[in-house]
Write an enzyme that holds these catalytic residues in place. Structure first.
Site, PDB file in Angstrom:
ATOM      1  N   GLY A 156      -9.174   6.502   2.025  1.00 46.17           N
ATOM      2  CA  GLY A 156      -9.849   6.622   3.317  1.00 46.17           C
ATOM      3  C   GLY A 156      -8.900   7.306   4.280  1.00 46.17           C
ATOM      4  N   ILE A 158      -6.466   6.083   6.125  1.00 43.12           N
ATOM      5  CA  ILE A 158      -5.051   5.699   5.982  1.00 43.12           C
ATOM      6  C   ILE A 158      -4.470   6.306   4.709  1.00 43.12           C
ATOM      7  CG2 ILE A 158      -3.425   3.761   5.733  1.00 43.12           C
ATOM      8  CD1 ILE A 158      -5.295   2.118   7.550  1.00 43.12           C
ATOM      9  N   ARG A 178     -13.794   5.325  -4.768  1.00 42.03           N
ATOM     10  CA  ARG A 178     -15.155   5.267  -5.324  1.00 42.03           C
ATOM     11  C   ARG A 178     -15.622   6.650  -5.737  1.00 42.03           C
ATOM     12  NH1 ARG A 178     -19.557   3.294  -1.765  1.00 42.03           N
ATOM     13  NH2 ARG A 178     -18.127   4.054  -0.167  1.00 42.03           N
ATOM     14  N   THR A 238      -0.145  -2.531   2.140  1.00 40.22           N
ATOM     15  CA  THR A 238      -0.266  -2.726   3.591  1.00 40.22           C
ATOM     16  C   THR A 238      -1.722  -3.008   3.958  1.00 40.22           C
ATOM     17  OG1 THR A 238      -0.595  -0.361   3.818  1.00 40.22           O
ATOM     18  CG2 THR A 238       1.643  -1.168   4.183  1.00 40.22           C
ATOM     19  N   SER A 239      -2.536  -3.263   2.949  1.00 38.88           N
ATOM     20  CA  SER A 239      -3.970  -3.415   3.180  1.00 38.88           C
ATOM     21  C   SER A 239      -4.311  -4.885   3.459  1.00 38.88           C
ATOM     22  CB  SER A 239      -4.691  -2.842   1.951  1.00 38.88           C
ATOM     23  OG  SER A 239      -5.883  -3.483   1.699  1.00 38.88           O
ATOM     24  N   ARG A 240      -4.578  -5.640   2.415  1.00 40.16           N
ATOM     25  CA  ARG A 240      -4.786  -7.072   2.532  1.00 40.16           C
ATOM     26  C   ARG A 240      -4.231  -7.722   1.277  1.00 40.16           C
ATOM     27  NH1 ARG A 240      -5.552  -6.287   7.132  1.00 40.16           N
ATOM     28  NH2 ARG A 240      -7.329  -6.895   8.430  1.00 40.16           N
ATOM     29  N   GLU A 269      -1.724 -15.542   4.610  1.00 36.26           N
ATOM     30  CA  GLU A 269      -0.848 -15.371   5.795  1.00 36.26           C
ATOM     31  C   GLU A 269      -1.021 -16.523   6.775  1.00 36.26           C
ATOM     32  OE1 GLU A 269      -1.304 -11.470   7.478  1.00 36.26           O
ATOM     33  OE2 GLU A 269      -1.124 -10.520   5.524  1.00 36.26           O
ATOM     34  N   HIS A 287       3.237  -8.301   8.470  1.00 36.55           N
ATOM     35  CA  HIS A 287       1.960  -7.667   8.869  1.00 36.55           C
ATOM     36  C   HIS A 287       2.114  -6.851  10.160  1.00 36.55           C
ATOM     37  CE1 HIS A 287      -2.688  -8.088   8.409  1.00 36.55           C
ATOM     38  NE2 HIS A 287      -2.372  -6.937   8.983  1.00 36.55           N
ATOM     39  N   ILE A 288       2.970  -5.834  10.092  1.00 38.65           N
ATOM     40  CA  ILE A 288       3.226  -5.019  11.294  1.00 38.65           C
ATOM     41  C   ILE A 288       2.709  -3.587  11.146  1.00 38.65           C
ATOM     42  CG2 ILE A 288       5.244  -6.313  12.110  1.00 38.65           C
ATOM     43  CD1 ILE A 288       6.988  -4.005  10.845  1.00 38.65           C
ATOM     44  N   GLY A 289       1.833  -3.373  10.146  1.00 42.25           N
ATOM     45  CA  GLY A 289       1.345  -2.007   9.891  1.00 42.25           C
ATOM     46  C   GLY A 289       0.893  -1.282  11.149  1.00 42.25           C
TER      47      GLY A 289
HETATM   48  C1  DGY Z   1      -6.235  -4.569  11.022  1.00 39.59           C
HETATM   49  O1  DGY Z   1      -6.539  -4.194  12.160  1.00 39.59           O
HETATM   50  O2  DGY Z   1      -7.056  -4.819  10.165  1.00 39.59           O
HETATM   51  C2  DGY Z   1      -4.797  -4.663  10.714  1.00 39.59           C
HETATM   52  O3  DGY Z   1      -4.557  -5.302   9.522  1.00 39.59           O
HETATM   53  C3  DGY Z   1      -4.006  -5.275  11.824  1.00 39.59           C
HETATM   54  O4  DGY Z   1      -2.787  -4.645  11.693  1.00 39.59           O
END
Ligand code: DGY
Length: 325
Positions: A156, A158, A178, A238-240, A269, A287-289
Site C-alpha cells: 500500500g 507505506i 492481493r 511496523t504494522s501490527r 501491547e 510503537h513509534i512508527g
Molecule cells: C496507526 O495510526 O495505526 C499507527 O499504528 C499509530 O502509529
C-alpha cells in the site's frame, strides 16, 4: 448547538484548541487511557467519539452507544481496534487518518532495516559502556544492505514509501500483495510481484511487514510461513503485532532460524514478552512508527476535517471501508 466530541487521549495542543473552537470538545487532561467503563460512558454521551488506536472499541461497547453517537473519528490509520461490523450495523460511521503518517512510518521501517543488520543499537550500547577497546577488523561485523533483496508484505502507501527508500540504499524490491501494483509503478521501482507469499519468503534477505491488520492478515506470518525464511534473513514489522505469530518468531530468533528482527509493534501491547526483550539480535521500538510532531498535528487536522465534513452532512474524506491486504 455545537456537537459533543469526546477525546479519549491527549492530542497536540493546536488540535485540541481548534477542536474546542469548533465543537463542544471534552478533553482528556490526564492522558491516561480510558477504562472500559469510561468508554461505555463516552459512547452514551458523545455525538462523536475520538478514540486512538489503543482504545478497544468492541461490539460490546458499541452496543452501549446512545442513539446520538453517529461518528467514531479515530485518531490513527489502523482500525483493527474498532469492531467495524458492529459500528456499521448500529449506523455509526467510522473514519481514520490515512496518508499523513506514510512517510514517517516508512522512515522508521528504513531505520530498522538499517539498524538490525548493521547492529546500530548494540553499537550504541557498546560505545557508552566504557568497555569499547577501539576499532578492530573483526569487531561488530554486521551485514551489508546494498544489493540485498527486500520483500515487502503489503504494497500500500507505506509499502511503496519503503520501496522508494530501499531503492536509494541499493536494495532490490520484491512484494506480495492481493494484486500487483500499477505496471508503471512496478517498472519505476523495478519491483517483482509474488502472488505467493510462500514462494517469496525463502528468497528474501529482509522482509518488511506493511499490511494492515485485518481478519485476512491476522496470523499471516504463521509459524509455518516464518519457517520458510532463510537463517540469514531479517524481519521488520511496523504494522501490527498480530500479523505475525510472535511466539514462533521468538523461537526462530532464539534458535538462529533467522538472523534478526526489528519490531515496532507487538501482539499484546504494551506487553513485550521477556524472551523477546532478552534477545540480542533484535531492535525493539515502542510503537513509534508515526510518532512525529508534524505527523500528530496532521492526524489531528484530518480528524477535524472528518468531523466537520460529517457534521455538514457530507461523506467524510476518510470514511473507512474495511481495508484488506
Ligand atoms: C496507526 O495510526 O495505526 C499507527 O499504528 C499509530 O502509529
Amino acid at each position: 448547538m455545537k456537537p459533543k466530541i469526546i477525546l479519549t487521549r491527549q492530542l497536540p495542543d493546536s488540535v485540541e484548541t481548534r477542536m474546542r473552537e469548533l465543537f463542544n470538545a471534552q478533553l482528556n487532561e490526564t492522558d491516561e487511557a480510558f477504562t472500559k467503563e469510561q468508554l461505555i460512558d463516552a459512547v452514551k454521551k458523545a455525538d462523536v467519539l475520538v478514540p486512538t488506536v489503543t482504545d478497544e472499541i468492541s461490539a460490546e461497547i458499541i452496543a452501549e452507544a446512545g442513539p446520538q453517537l453517529k461518528l467514531i473519528a479515530s485518531f490513527g490509520v489502523g482500525v483493527d481496534h474498532i469492531d467495524l461490523k458492529a459500528a456499521k450495523e448500529k449506523g455509526i460511521t467510522v473514519t481514520n487518518t490515512p496518508g499523513v503518517l506514510t512517510e514517517d512510518t516508512a522512515d522508521v521501517v528504513m531505520s530498522l532495516i538499517l539498524a538490525v543488520p548493521r547492529r546500530i543499537a548494540e553499537g550504541d550500547v557498546r560505545a557508552r559502556s566504557g568497555q569499547w577497546k577501539g576499532w578492530s577488523p573483526t569487531g561488530m561485523l554486521g551485514r551489508r544492505i546494498n544489493g540485498k533483496r527486500l520483500g515487502i508484505v503489503g504494497m500500500g502507501d507505506i509499502g511503496e514509501a519503503v520501496a522508494r527508500r530501499a531503492r536509494g540504499f541499493g536494495m532490490s524490491i520484491h512484494y506480495h500483495n492481493r494484486k500487483p501494483v500499477h505496471p508503471e509503478l512496478e517498472a519505476e521501482l523495478e519491483a517483482t510481484y509474488w502472488e505467493s507469499l510462500d514462494q517469496m519468503l525463502p528468497r528474501m534477505d529482509i522482509v518488511s511487514v506493511n499490511c494492515p491488520s485485518t481478519p485476512q492478515t491476522q496470523g499471516l506470518l504463521s509459524r509455518e510461513r516464518l519457517s520458510l525464511l532463510q537463517p540469514h534473513a531479517y524481519l521488520v514489522n511496523t504494522s501490527r503485532g498480530d500479523v505475525i505469530d510472535e511466539a514462533a518468531l521468538i523461537d526462530l530468533l532464539s534458535n538462529n532460524g533467522i538472523a534478526g528482527a526489528g519490531l515496532d509493534v507487538y501482539a499484546d501491547e504494551p506487553h513485550i514478552p521477556d524472551a523477546l526483550r532478552k534477545l540480542k539480535n533484535t531492535v525493539l521500538l515502542p510503537h513509534i512508527g508515526s510518532a512525529t510532531i508534524e505527523g500528530r498535528q496532521d492526524m489531528g487536522q484530518k480528524v477535524i476535517i472528518n468531523i466537520q465534513t460529517f457534521i455538514d452532512g457530507h461523506t467524510p474524506p476518510d470514511r473507512v471501508v474495511e481495508a484488506m491486504l
